[in-house]
Scaffold this motif. Structure first.
Motif, PDB file in Angstrom:
ATOM      1  N   TYR A   1      23.672  22.306 -29.962  1.00 54.67           N
ATOM      2  CA  TYR A   1      22.360  22.857 -29.615  1.00 54.67           C
ATOM      3  C   TYR A   1      21.995  22.481 -28.172  1.00 54.67           C
ATOM      4  O   TYR A   1      21.521  23.314 -27.403  1.00 54.67           O
ATOM      5  CB  TYR A   1      21.311  22.352 -30.603  1.00 54.67           C
ATOM      6  CG  TYR A   1      20.020  23.118 -30.492  1.00 54.67           C
ATOM      7  CD1 TYR A   1      19.863  24.338 -31.142  1.00 54.67           C
ATOM      8  CD2 TYR A   1      18.966  22.630 -29.714  1.00 54.67           C
ATOM      9  CE1 TYR A   1      18.684  25.062 -31.015  1.00 54.67           C
ATOM     10  CE2 TYR A   1      17.798  23.348 -29.580  1.00 54.67           C
ATOM     11  CZ  TYR A   1      17.662  24.560 -30.238  1.00 54.67           C
ATOM     12  OH  TYR A   1      16.489  25.281 -30.093  1.00 54.67           O
TER      13      TYR A   1
ATOM     14  N   HIS B   1      21.113  24.944 -25.039  1.00 54.94           N
ATOM     15  CA  HIS B   1      19.689  25.130 -24.713  1.00 54.94           C
ATOM     16  C   HIS B   1      19.116  24.184 -23.669  1.00 54.94           C
ATOM     17  O   HIS B   1      17.982  24.348 -23.254  1.00 54.94           O
ATOM     18  CB  HIS B   1      18.833  24.975 -25.986  1.00 54.94           C
ATOM     19  CG  HIS B   1      19.119  26.024 -27.007  1.00 54.94           C
ATOM     20  ND1 HIS B   1      20.115  25.896 -27.930  1.00 54.94           N
ATOM     21  CD2 HIS B   1      18.548  27.228 -27.227  1.00 54.94           C
ATOM     22  CE1 HIS B   1      20.146  26.983 -28.698  1.00 54.94           C
ATOM     23  NE2 HIS B   1      19.212  27.801 -28.291  1.00 54.94           N
TER      24      HIS B   1
ATOM     25  N   THR C   1      15.066  24.568 -22.302  1.00 55.43           N
ATOM     26  CA  THR C   1      14.156  24.087 -23.355  1.00 55.43           C
ATOM     27  C   THR C   1      13.715  22.665 -23.022  1.00 55.43           C
ATOM     28  O   THR C   1      14.513  21.736 -23.122  1.00 55.43           O
ATOM     29  CB  THR C   1      14.870  24.091 -24.732  1.00 55.43           C
ATOM     30  OG1 THR C   1      15.457  25.358 -24.926  1.00 55.43           O
ATOM     31  CG2 THR C   1      13.903  23.797 -25.859  1.00 55.43           C
TER      32      THR C   1
ATOM     33  N   ALA D   1      12.656  21.492 -30.354  1.00 58.40           N
ATOM     34  CA  ALA D   1      13.253  22.818 -30.560  1.00 58.40           C
ATOM     35  C   ALA D   1      14.377  22.735 -31.590  1.00 58.40           C
ATOM     36  O   ALA D   1      14.529  23.629 -32.429  1.00 58.40           O
ATOM     37  CB  ALA D   1      13.790  23.348 -29.229  1.00 58.40           C
ATOM     38  N   PHE D   2      15.117  21.641 -31.546  1.00 58.35           N
ATOM     39  CA  PHE D   2      16.225  21.466 -32.505  1.00 58.35           C
ATOM     40  C   PHE D   2      15.655  21.317 -33.927  1.00 58.35           C
ATOM     41  O   PHE D   2      16.205  21.864 -34.893  1.00 58.35           O
ATOM     42  CB  PHE D   2      17.045  20.233 -32.124  1.00 58.35           C
ATOM     43  CG  PHE D   2      18.203  19.953 -33.032  1.00 58.35           C
ATOM     44  CD1 PHE D   2      19.288  20.828 -33.096  1.00 58.35           C
ATOM     45  CD2 PHE D   2      18.222  18.814 -33.828  1.00 58.35           C
ATOM     46  CE1 PHE D   2      20.370  20.568 -33.941  1.00 58.35           C
ATOM     47  CE2 PHE D   2      19.295  18.540 -34.672  1.00 58.35           C
ATOM     48  CZ  PHE D   2      20.373  19.427 -34.730  1.00 58.35           C
TER      49      PHE D   2
ATOM     50  N   GLU E   1      12.923  22.649 -35.074  1.00 55.92           N
ATOM     51  CA  GLU E   1      12.502  23.981 -35.499  1.00 55.92           C
ATOM     52  C   GLU E   1      13.726  24.810 -35.932  1.00 55.92           C
ATOM     53  O   GLU E   1      13.723  25.472 -36.980  1.00 55.92           O
ATOM     54  CB  GLU E   1      11.772  24.660 -34.321  1.00 55.92           C
ATOM     55  CG  GLU E   1      10.847  25.795 -34.683  1.00 55.92           C
ATOM     56  CD  GLU E   1      10.007  25.517 -35.935  1.00 55.92           C
ATOM     57  OE1 GLU E   1       9.438  24.420 -36.052  1.00 55.92           O
ATOM     58  OE2 GLU E   1       9.973  26.405 -36.830  1.00 55.92           O
ATOM     59  N   TYR E   2      14.740  24.724 -35.134  1.00 54.64           N
ATOM     60  CA  TYR E   2      15.998  25.442 -35.434  1.00 54.64           C
ATOM     61  C   TYR E   2      16.547  24.991 -36.788  1.00 54.64           C
ATOM     62  O   TYR E   2      16.933  25.804 -37.632  1.00 54.64           O
ATOM     63  CB  TYR E   2      16.995  25.123 -34.310  1.00 54.64           C
ATOM     64  CG  TYR E   2      18.421  25.575 -34.535  1.00 54.64           C
ATOM     65  CD1 TYR E   2      18.787  26.909 -34.353  1.00 54.64           C
ATOM     66  CD2 TYR E   2      19.415  24.664 -34.912  1.00 54.64           C
ATOM     67  CE1 TYR E   2      20.103  27.314 -34.550  1.00 54.64           C
ATOM     68  CE2 TYR E   2      20.723  25.059 -35.107  1.00 54.64           C
ATOM     69  CZ  TYR E   2      21.063  26.392 -34.930  1.00 54.64           C
ATOM     70  OH  TYR E   2      22.361  26.792 -35.126  1.00 54.64           O
TER      71      TYR E   2
ATOM     72  N   HIS F   1      17.144  27.377 -40.039  1.00 54.40           N
ATOM     73  CA  HIS F   1      18.538  27.769 -40.320  1.00 54.40           C
ATOM     74  C   HIS F   1      19.194  26.972 -41.435  1.00 54.40           C
ATOM     75  O   HIS F   1      20.065  27.507 -42.127  1.00 54.40           O
ATOM     76  CB  HIS F   1      19.361  27.722 -39.037  1.00 54.40           C
ATOM     77  CG  HIS F   1      18.948  28.807 -38.095  1.00 54.40           C
ATOM     78  ND1 HIS F   1      19.344  30.111 -38.255  1.00 54.40           N
ATOM     79  CD2 HIS F   1      18.136  28.781 -37.015  1.00 54.40           C
ATOM     80  CE1 HIS F   1      18.799  30.850 -37.303  1.00 54.40           C
ATOM     81  NE2 HIS F   1      18.069  30.070 -36.533  1.00 54.40           N
TER      82      HIS F   1
ATOM     83  N   ARG G   1      23.450  32.791 -34.833  1.00 57.83           N
ATOM     84  CA  ARG G   1      22.541  31.711 -34.434  1.00 57.83           C
ATOM     85  C   ARG G   1      22.751  30.453 -35.283  1.00 57.83           C
ATOM     86  O   ARG G   1      22.335  29.376 -34.932  1.00 57.83           O
ATOM     87  CB  ARG G   1      21.081  32.185 -34.509  1.00 57.83           C
ATOM     88  CG  ARG G   1      20.779  33.254 -33.458  1.00 57.83           C
ATOM     89  CD  ARG G   1      19.317  33.355 -33.180  1.00 57.83           C
ATOM     90  NE  ARG G   1      18.809  32.119 -32.578  1.00 57.83           N
ATOM     91  CZ  ARG G   1      17.584  31.665 -32.758  1.00 57.83           C
ATOM     92  NH1 ARG G   1      16.751  32.313 -33.533  1.00 57.83           N
ATOM     93  NH2 ARG G   1      17.188  30.559 -32.169  1.00 57.83           N
ATOM     94  N   ASN G   2      23.412  30.645 -36.424  1.00 58.71           N
ATOM     95  CA  ASN G   2      23.715  29.494 -37.293  1.00 58.71           C
ATOM     96  C   ASN G   2      24.886  28.658 -36.806  1.00 58.71           C
ATOM     97  O   ASN G   2      25.199  27.636 -37.401  1.00 58.71           O
ATOM     98  CB  ASN G   2      24.127  29.988 -38.698  1.00 58.71           C
ATOM     99  CG  ASN G   2      22.947  30.362 -39.535  1.00 58.71           C
ATOM    100  OD1 ASN G   2      21.825  30.035 -39.171  1.00 58.71           O
ATOM    101  ND2 ASN G   2      23.190  31.035 -40.627  1.00 58.71           N
TER     102      ASN G   2
ATOM    103  N   CYS H   1      25.795  26.478 -34.699  1.00 65.31           N
ATOM    104  CA  CYS H   1      25.813  25.015 -34.512  1.00 65.31           C
ATOM    105  C   CYS H   1      25.855  24.289 -35.850  1.00 65.31           C
ATOM    106  O   CYS H   1      26.340  23.169 -35.930  1.00 65.31           O
ATOM    107  CB  CYS H   1      24.588  24.563 -33.718  1.00 65.31           C
ATOM    108  SG  CYS H   1      24.701  25.006 -31.979  1.00 65.31           S
TER     109      CYS H   1
END
Ligand code: PPS
Length: 330
Positions: free
Chosen positions: A157, A161, A165, A171-172, A174-175, A179, A207-208, A210
């Motif tokens: 990630y 990013h 970011t 942000a991680f 939230e990701y 996910h 987007r999954n 990672c």
């Protein structure tokens, strides 16, 4: 008699000159690597390139770049003529054809082991990558480094990013919230391992990515079917950080190459916390050590680590059964 002696002497000088001229000239670029004068088990000295002897198949984020940097510094390896060590041939560059792939390895380095590092092959589509590799070179070997999938997901990630970011840990989180749930839900709807495996593979570039790359158990089987123990080396990526000499000893054995990197060649860099190679007679100019990207920034909160731990746990347990070895991951 005098004439005969002179003739003999001239003959001897002639023979010496002929022999001298037929010996390959190592003085120009090989002086610093006298060990290169022995041939590797992989290629004869007339071979000017071709498909790789060894491919580092991943996993991305487990220390492959640093491993390649140090291996390359030995002068024993031929790497692709590119800015990175990767070709991505079996994924994004397949359409370019075999000749394009071969052309990446066409330097006159017949005595080196040809190696490339495309660290997403391990978890990438299509599932036939292992067979395709062996079709090109039936003697091919692969190296796989596995590491803590949670640490790896964060590293992945951050790599994608960090530049745009500011609050990367937030942000991680939230990701992860979106996910992890989504991927778990999708896996739950699949009827068996095979269908789950196909699903995970189909997500390799989504987007999954990672997260799915860390579901190692879904990927290992297809590699083990094609590459047996003598052709596939599985390393612990954490060793590359804690005791890199262990990994290099295994690599050198696996590739049946001279032992060029020893335990005493390493020094701990107190600023970065990483081991670096010291110059030695075998490796006069080791590469500079790099600062890991995801350790000097805010780390994910405990609750996020805990969500990841719950998510990966059953998959890790299955993996350990297959490997017959437990990694010290949470
Ligand atoms: N000696 C040394 N120096 C620097 N970094 C080291 C070292 N050994 C292992 N590592 C770990 O390698 C992580 C990057 O892994 P990869 O090179 O496989 O990642 S990638 O392929 O470039 O995505 C890197 O992760 P990041 O912290 O995200 O950069 C480190 O955890």
């Amino acid at each position: 008699m005098k004439r005969l002696r002179k003739l003999l002497l001239l003959n001897v000088i002639g023979i010496v000159l002929i022999i001298y001229n037929t010996i390959p000239d190592y003085r120009t670029n090989r002086n610093t690597f006298p060990h290169l004068q022995s041939t590797t088990p992989f290629r004869d000295s007339t071979d000017k390139g071709g498909f790789p002897d060894v491919i580092v198949i991943g996993v991305e984020g487990c220390g492959n770049t640093v491993m390649m940097n140090f291996l390359n510094a030995t002068g024993y390896f031929q790497v692709p003529n590119r800015t990175t060590y990767s070709s991505d041939f079996f994924t994004g560059n397949w359409e370019r054809g075999e000749e394009w792939y071969r052309s990446l390895f066409t330097q006159e380095n017949g005595q080196r082991i040809t190696i490339e590092n495309s660290p997403h092959y391990f978890y990438a589509y299509p599932p036939t990558i292992p067979q395709k590799m062996l079709t090109l070179n039936p003697n091919m070997k692969v190296i796989l480094q596995l590491c803590d999938p949670i640490q790896r997901a964060f590293s992945c990630y951050v790599h994608n990013h960090k530049h745009y970011t500011p609050n990367i840990a937030g942000a991680f989180a939230e990701y992860a919230r979106v996910h992890l749930l989504q991927l778990q839900g999708e896996l739950n709807t699949k009827i068996d391992f095979h269908h789950q495996e196909r699903h995970v593979l189909s997500k390799w570039n989504s987007r999954n990515r990672c997260i799915q790359a860390g579901l190692y158990v879904y990927h290992l089987e297809r590699w083990q079917k094609s590459f047996n123990h003598s052709r596939m080396l599985i390393l612990d990526g954490d060793d590359m950080i804690r005791e890199p000499w262990t990994s290099y000893a295994k690599i050198q054995d696996f590739l049946e190459m001279p032992k060029l990197i020893h335990k005493e060649d390493w020094v701990l860099n107190n600023k970065t916390g990483q081991y670096c190679l010291k110059p030695s007679s075998r490796i006069p100019k080791p590469p500079l050590c790099v600062q890991p990207k995801s350790t000097d920034i805010q780390q994910p909160k405990e609750e996020i680590i805990s969500a990841f731990t719950t998510f990966y746990k059953p998959y890790n347990e299955e993996l350990f059964k297959i490997l017959g070895y437990r990694y010290p991951w949470q």
